[in-house]
Design a protein around this motif. Structure first.
Motif, PDB file in Angstrom:
ATOM      1  N   GLU A 243      52.351  36.880  34.645  1.00  0.00           N
ATOM      2  CA  GLU A 243      51.158  36.083  34.345  1.00  0.00           C
ATOM      3  C   GLU A 243      50.999  35.001  35.400  1.00  0.00           C
ATOM      4  OE1 GLU A 243      48.888  36.779  32.139  1.00  0.00           O
ATOM      5  OE2 GLU A 243      50.031  38.478  31.353  1.00  0.00           O
ATOM      6  N   SER A 244      49.782  34.798  35.847  1.00  0.00           N
ATOM      7  CA  SER A 244      49.515  33.839  36.914  1.00  0.00           C
ATOM      8  C   SER A 244      48.400  32.894  36.520  1.00  0.00           C
ATOM      9  CB  SER A 244      49.104  34.590  38.190  1.00  0.00           C
ATOM     10  OG  SER A 244      47.830  35.188  37.991  1.00  0.00           O
ATOM     11  N   ASP A 245      48.308  31.801  37.270  1.00  0.00           N
ATOM     12  CA  ASP A 245      47.118  30.948  37.176  1.00  0.00           C
ATOM     13  C   ASP A 245      46.117  31.342  38.272  1.00  0.00           C
ATOM     14  OD1 ASP A 245      47.854  29.124  35.010  1.00  0.00           O
ATOM     15  OD2 ASP A 245      49.454  28.473  36.358  1.00  0.00           O
ATOM     16  N   TYR A 246      46.645  31.566  39.492  1.00  0.00           N
ATOM     17  CA  TYR A 246      45.795  31.982  40.611  1.00  0.00           C
ATOM     18  C   TYR A 246      46.536  33.009  41.458  1.00  0.00           C
ATOM     19  CZ  TYR A 246      42.931  28.050  39.260  1.00  0.00           C
ATOM     20  OH  TYR A 246      42.137  27.195  38.526  1.00  0.00           O
ATOM     21  N   ILE A 247      45.746  33.876  42.081  1.00  0.00           N
ATOM     22  CA  ILE A 247      46.310  34.943  42.914  1.00  0.00           C
ATOM     23  C   ILE A 247      45.564  34.970  44.244  1.00  0.00           C
ATOM     24  CG2 ILE A 247      46.741  37.424  43.117  1.00  0.00           C
ATOM     25  CD1 ILE A 247      46.472  37.532  39.994  1.00  0.00           C
ATOM     26  N   ILE A 248      46.325  35.013  45.337  1.00  0.00           N
ATOM     27  CA  ILE A 248      45.741  35.244  46.660  1.00  0.00           C
ATOM     28  C   ILE A 248      46.208  36.627  47.108  1.00  0.00           C
ATOM     29  CG2 ILE A 248      45.728  34.558  49.091  1.00  0.00           C
ATOM     30  CD1 ILE A 248      46.119  31.666  48.179  1.00  0.00           C
ATOM     31  N   ILE A 249      45.262  37.533  47.287  1.00  0.00           N
ATOM     32  CA  ILE A 249      45.595  38.877  47.748  1.00  0.00           C
ATOM     33  C   ILE A 249      45.466  38.880  49.269  1.00  0.00           C
ATOM     34  CG2 ILE A 249      45.081  41.334  47.606  1.00  0.00           C
ATOM     35  CD1 ILE A 249      43.830  40.852  44.886  1.00  0.00           C
ATOM     36  N   ALA A 250      46.604  38.877  49.945  1.00  0.00           N
ATOM     37  CA  ALA A 250      46.626  38.808  51.407  1.00  0.00           C
ATOM     38  C   ALA A 250      46.948  40.175  52.000  1.00  0.00           C
ATOM     39  CB  ALA A 250      47.646  37.766  51.868  1.00  0.00           C
ATOM     40  N   THR A 251      46.298  41.177  51.436  1.00  0.00           N
ATOM     41  CA  THR A 251      46.456  42.560  51.888  1.00  0.00           C
ATOM     42  C   THR A 251      45.216  43.314  51.436  1.00  0.00           C
ATOM     43  OG1 THR A 251      47.918  44.483  51.839  1.00  0.00           O
ATOM     44  CG2 THR A 251      47.701  43.252  49.789  1.00  0.00           C
ATOM     45  N   GLU A 252      45.126  44.596  51.723  1.00  0.00           N
ATOM     46  CA  GLU A 252      44.012  45.404  51.234  1.00  0.00           C
ATOM     47  C   GLU A 252      43.995  45.355  49.710  1.00  0.00           C
ATOM     48  OE1 GLU A 252      40.871  47.404  50.777  1.00  0.00           O
ATOM     49  OE2 GLU A 252      41.539  47.503  52.857  1.00  0.00           O
ATOM     50  N   ALA A 253      42.852  44.930  49.130  1.00  0.00           N
ATOM     51  CA  ALA A 253      42.802  44.670  47.688  1.00  0.00           C
ATOM     52  C   ALA A 253      42.253  45.834  46.869  1.00  0.00           C
ATOM     53  CB  ALA A 253      41.946  43.422  47.417  1.00  0.00           C
ATOM     54  N   SER A 254      41.603  46.786  47.507  1.00  0.00           N
ATOM     55  CA  SER A 254      40.843  47.786  46.746  1.00  0.00           C
ATOM     56  C   SER A 254      41.710  48.659  45.845  1.00  0.00           C
ATOM     57  CB  SER A 254      40.037  48.667  47.700  1.00  0.00           C
ATOM     58  OG  SER A 254      40.889  49.373  48.575  1.00  0.00           O
ATOM     59  N   HIS A 255      42.967  48.883  46.230  1.00  0.00           N
ATOM     60  CA  HIS A 255      43.808  49.782  45.435  1.00  0.00           C
ATOM     61  C   HIS A 255      44.473  49.094  44.250  1.00  0.00           C
ATOM     62  CE1 HIS A 255      46.714  47.801  47.998  1.00  0.00           C
ATOM     63  NE2 HIS A 255      47.704  48.275  47.275  1.00  0.00           N
ATOM     64  N   ILE A 256      44.397  47.758  44.183  1.00  0.00           N
ATOM     65  CA  ILE A 256      45.062  47.058  43.074  1.00  0.00           C
ATOM     66  C   ILE A 256      44.092  46.291  42.170  1.00  0.00           C
ATOM     67  CG2 ILE A 256      47.330  46.864  44.155  1.00  0.00           C
ATOM     68  CD1 ILE A 256      46.634  44.081  45.096  1.00  0.00           C
ATOM     69  N   VAL A 257      42.827  46.182  42.581  1.00  0.00           N
ATOM     70  CA  VAL A 257      41.827  45.518  41.735  1.00  0.00           C
ATOM     71  C   VAL A 257      40.831  46.580  41.285  1.00  0.00           C
ATOM     72  CG1 VAL A 257      40.052  43.725  41.602  1.00  0.00           C
ATOM     73  CG2 VAL A 257      42.109  43.352  42.991  1.00  0.00           C
ATOM     74  N   THR A 376      36.061  33.432  50.012  1.00  0.00           N
ATOM     75  CA  THR A 376      37.302  34.164  49.772  1.00  0.00           C
ATOM     76  C   THR A 376      37.505  34.459  48.290  1.00  0.00           C
ATOM     77  OG1 THR A 376      38.713  32.203  49.486  1.00  0.00           O
ATOM     78  CG2 THR A 376      38.356  32.990  51.751  1.00  0.00           C
ATOM     79  N   GLN A 377      36.663  33.885  47.427  1.00  0.00           N
ATOM     80  CA  GLN A 377      36.844  34.032  45.979  1.00  0.00           C
ATOM     81  C   GLN A 377      36.279  35.362  45.500  1.00  0.00           C
ATOM     82  OE1 GLN A 377      35.646  30.660  43.654  1.00  0.00           O
ATOM     83  NE2 GLN A 377      36.067  31.656  41.697  1.00  0.00           N
ATOM     84  N   LEU A 378      37.114  36.151  44.849  1.00  0.00           N
ATOM     85  CA  LEU A 378      36.693  37.441  44.309  1.00  0.00           C
ATOM     86  C   LEU A 378      36.331  37.335  42.831  1.00  0.00           C
ATOM     87  CD1 LEU A 378      36.381  40.517  44.749  1.00  0.00           C
ATOM     88  CD2 LEU A 378      38.793  40.749  44.095  1.00  0.00           C
ATOM     89  N   THR A 379      37.192  36.666  42.061  1.00  0.00           N
ATOM     90  CA  THR A 379      36.923  36.426  40.634  1.00  0.00           C
ATOM     91  C   THR A 379      37.263  34.971  40.346  1.00  0.00           C
ATOM     92  OG1 THR A 379      39.159  36.948  39.847  1.00  0.00           O
ATOM     93  CG2 THR A 379      37.640  38.805  40.139  1.00  0.00           C
ATOM     94  N   ASN A 380      37.289  34.632  39.074  1.00  0.00           N
ATOM     95  CA  ASN A 380      37.559  33.254  38.689  1.00  0.00           C
ATOM     96  C   ASN A 380      38.895  32.756  39.202  1.00  0.00           C
ATOM     97  OD1 ASN A 380      36.339  31.071  37.349  1.00  0.00           O
ATOM     98  ND2 ASN A 380      37.782  31.278  35.642  1.00  0.00           N
ATOM     99  N   ASN A 381      39.872  33.657  39.329  1.00  0.00           N
ATOM    100  CA  ASN A 381      41.217  33.204  39.713  1.00  0.00           C
ATOM    101  C   ASN A 381      41.820  34.020  40.864  1.00  0.00           C
ATOM    102  OD1 ASN A 381      41.490  35.386  37.659  1.00  0.00           O
ATOM    103  ND2 ASN A 381      43.658  35.145  38.135  1.00  0.00           N
ATOM    104  N   ILE A 382      41.049  34.961  41.436  1.00  0.00           N
ATOM    105  CA  ILE A 382      41.561  35.794  42.516  1.00  0.00           C
ATOM    106  C   ILE A 382      40.832  35.461  43.824  1.00  0.00           C
ATOM    107  CG2 ILE A 382      41.875  38.144  43.395  1.00  0.00           C
ATOM    108  CD1 ILE A 382      41.950  39.112  40.502  1.00  0.00           C
ATOM    109  N   PHE A 383      41.621  35.239  44.863  1.00  0.00           N
ATOM    110  CA  PHE A 383      41.077  34.918  46.180  1.00  0.00           C
ATOM    111  C   PHE A 383      41.643  35.909  47.200  1.00  0.00           C
ATOM    112  CE2 PHE A 383      40.622  31.274  43.578  1.00  0.00           C
ATOM    113  CZ  PHE A 383      39.507  30.588  44.031  1.00  0.00           C
ATOM    114  N   LEU A 384      40.899  36.146  48.260  1.00  0.00           N
ATOM    115  CA  LEU A 384      41.279  37.136  49.264  1.00  0.00           C
ATOM    116  C   LEU A 384      41.633  36.478  50.591  1.00  0.00           C
ATOM    117  CD1 LEU A 384      38.471  39.811  48.670  1.00  0.00           C
ATOM    118  CD2 LEU A 384      40.741  39.697  47.605  1.00  0.00           C
ATOM    119  N   ALA A 385      42.555  37.084  51.316  1.00  0.00           N
ATOM    120  CA  ALA A 385      42.907  36.648  52.669  1.00  0.00           C
ATOM    121  C   ALA A 385      43.215  37.889  53.491  1.00  0.00           C
ATOM    122  CB  ALA A 385      44.103  35.695  52.645  1.00  0.00           C
TER     123      ALA A 385
END
Length: 417
Positions: A243-257, A376-385
């Motif tokens: 469980e997280s408060d915030y997540i930064i996905i610093a890789t290709e995100a399409s296969h996990i979101v 960089t914000q994808l959802t309320n708590n997910i950000f991309l890099a």
């Protein structure tokens, strides 16, 4: 709850993920990095094989990258500089051209070479001068066209484009038609023109190691692959749920979101082969480019023309193949060995190891040098890099890591008001 107690996960321990962690620590946070492989670095790694330093793909650090200057200690990396030029192999002959304004060693061979016309050489000097004055912001505001069209519009001859620009930038852009955006051409050309192409003495993998050394409170969990992210829940491949408060996905995100499936970034690929060879007669740190048509080899480089921390018994030769091939590695290495002998006069090279890099560079349009944190914000708590958000460069990876953190901090501070 104290804001610094927020549980922030970073997915991926590549350059952008490590830079994100550095910036979160500066703000008082202690993030957790989840890395699917057995070590940090992402695409920036070095193996030691028979004493040789094998980078995962032929890579250089352009010392002019603004963000690299901020995050890296060049002196501690013991950067080794390439000469600003290249040796061109064509019709079983070789000629050397380069930038005599940065190395006098390049003056005589460049002016006496038959690569391009005298007018081409004057145009190169003019291009160098104009891009040195042009800001990165202005470069990334320019109308995009293909690099080929850009060079044609600048008046370069067909032979100059075919014999120099195409083999040189095919190895950088990982495509052989110069279809890459002119913005990327100007950016890379400016970086080459305002500083040296370098490699750390310990190989390209020294870069992520130095970034990791700047971390104090970050946890890095290796061999920890993420299966899916849903809301604030991270499900690992081993079934564990975090469980997280915030997540930064610093890789290709399409296969996990889930809502990104089918929106994967297209990538350019290459194959990097290493050979053990006799030492070259001319031991200058110059990239070799094969300009003959219908060859597999794009570029070659003898790594021991630069100082390295470890060395093998002979010379280490790197060969890059850009065009996709359905050949097996055995067949490709045999073909490359034959081409080395035929076109470059390199005989008796012994194959060491190869790297098939399927995600070497993101294939992008509308290239940018920067973005707003909110982008960089994808959802309320997910950000991309990742450099795929901006342009395919180490500089862009670092910028994106910063922006993702700024987006997270803005979100947290906004909720606290």
């Amino acid at each position: 709850m104290n804001q610094t107690n927020q549980k922030i996960y970073i997915i991926g321990a590549g350059i952008s993920g490590l830079v994100a962690a550095i910036n979160l620590e500066k703000k008082g946070y202690a993030p957790i990095i989840l890395e699917a492989t057995d070590r940090i670095g992402g695409r920036v790694k070095t193996d030691i094989v028979k004493g040789y330093q094998l980078d995962h793909g032929f890579q250089v650090l352009l010392e002019s990258y603004p963000k690299a200057k901020e995050y890296l200690d060049y002196k501690k990396l013991e950067l080794q500089s390439f000469l600003p030029g290249a040796t061109i192999y064509k019709n079983r002959n070789s000629q050397t051209i380069g930038d005599p304004t940065r190395s006098l060693k390049m003056l005589v061979p460049t002016m006496s070479s038959s690569i391009g016309t005298l007018g081409d050489k004057v145009k190169i000097l003019k291009l160098n001068k104009s891009l040195k004055k042009k800001s990165l912001e202005d470069i990334f505001k320019e109308e995009e066209k293909t690099t080929l069209k850009y060079l044609q519009d600048k008046g370069f001859s067909k032979s100059m484009i075919t014999d120099f620009f195409k083999p040189f930038f095919s190895g950088i852009f990982l495509e052989s038609s110069l279809e890459t955006s002119s913005r990327m051409f100007e950016f890379v050309y400016k970086m080459f023109g305002t500083g040296m192409a370098t490699l750390p003495k310990a190989g390209i993998g020294a870069i992520p190691k130095q970034l990791q050394e700047q971390l104090a409170t970050t946890q890095i969990k290796l061999d920890t692959a993420v299966k899916e992210i849903s809301g604030q829940t991270i499900t690992l491949e081993n079934g564990e749920v975090l469980e997280s408060d915030y997540i930064i996905i610093a890789t290709e995100a399409s296969h996990i979101v889930p809502n990104l499936r089918g929106q994967e970034t297209p990538w350019k690929s290459c194959v990097n082969l290493y050979f053990e060879a006799d030492a070259p007669k001319d031991r200058k740190p110059l990239i070799g480019l094969v300009a003959d048509e219908n060859t597999r080899i794009n570029n070659i480089f003898y790594h021991d023309t630069l100082e390295t921390v470890t060395t093998g018994a002979k010379s280490l030769l790197s060969v890059t193949v850009v065009d996709d091939s359905d050949l097996s590695i055995e067949a490709l290495s045999a073909m490359v060995s034959s081409e080395l002998s035929t076109y470059c006069g390199i005989k008796g090279a012994t194959f060491l190891k190869s790297y098939e890099i399927r995600k070497a560079l993101p294939e992008l349009n509308n290239l940018r040098n920067n973005c707003a944190p909110s982008e960089t914000q994808l959802t309320n708590n997910i950000f991309l890099a990742g450099d795929h958000l901006l342009n395919g460069s180490l500089n862009a990876a670092m910028v994106s890591g910063e922006r993702a953190v700024e987006g997270v901090i803005e979100k947290i501070e906004g909720l606290l008001k």
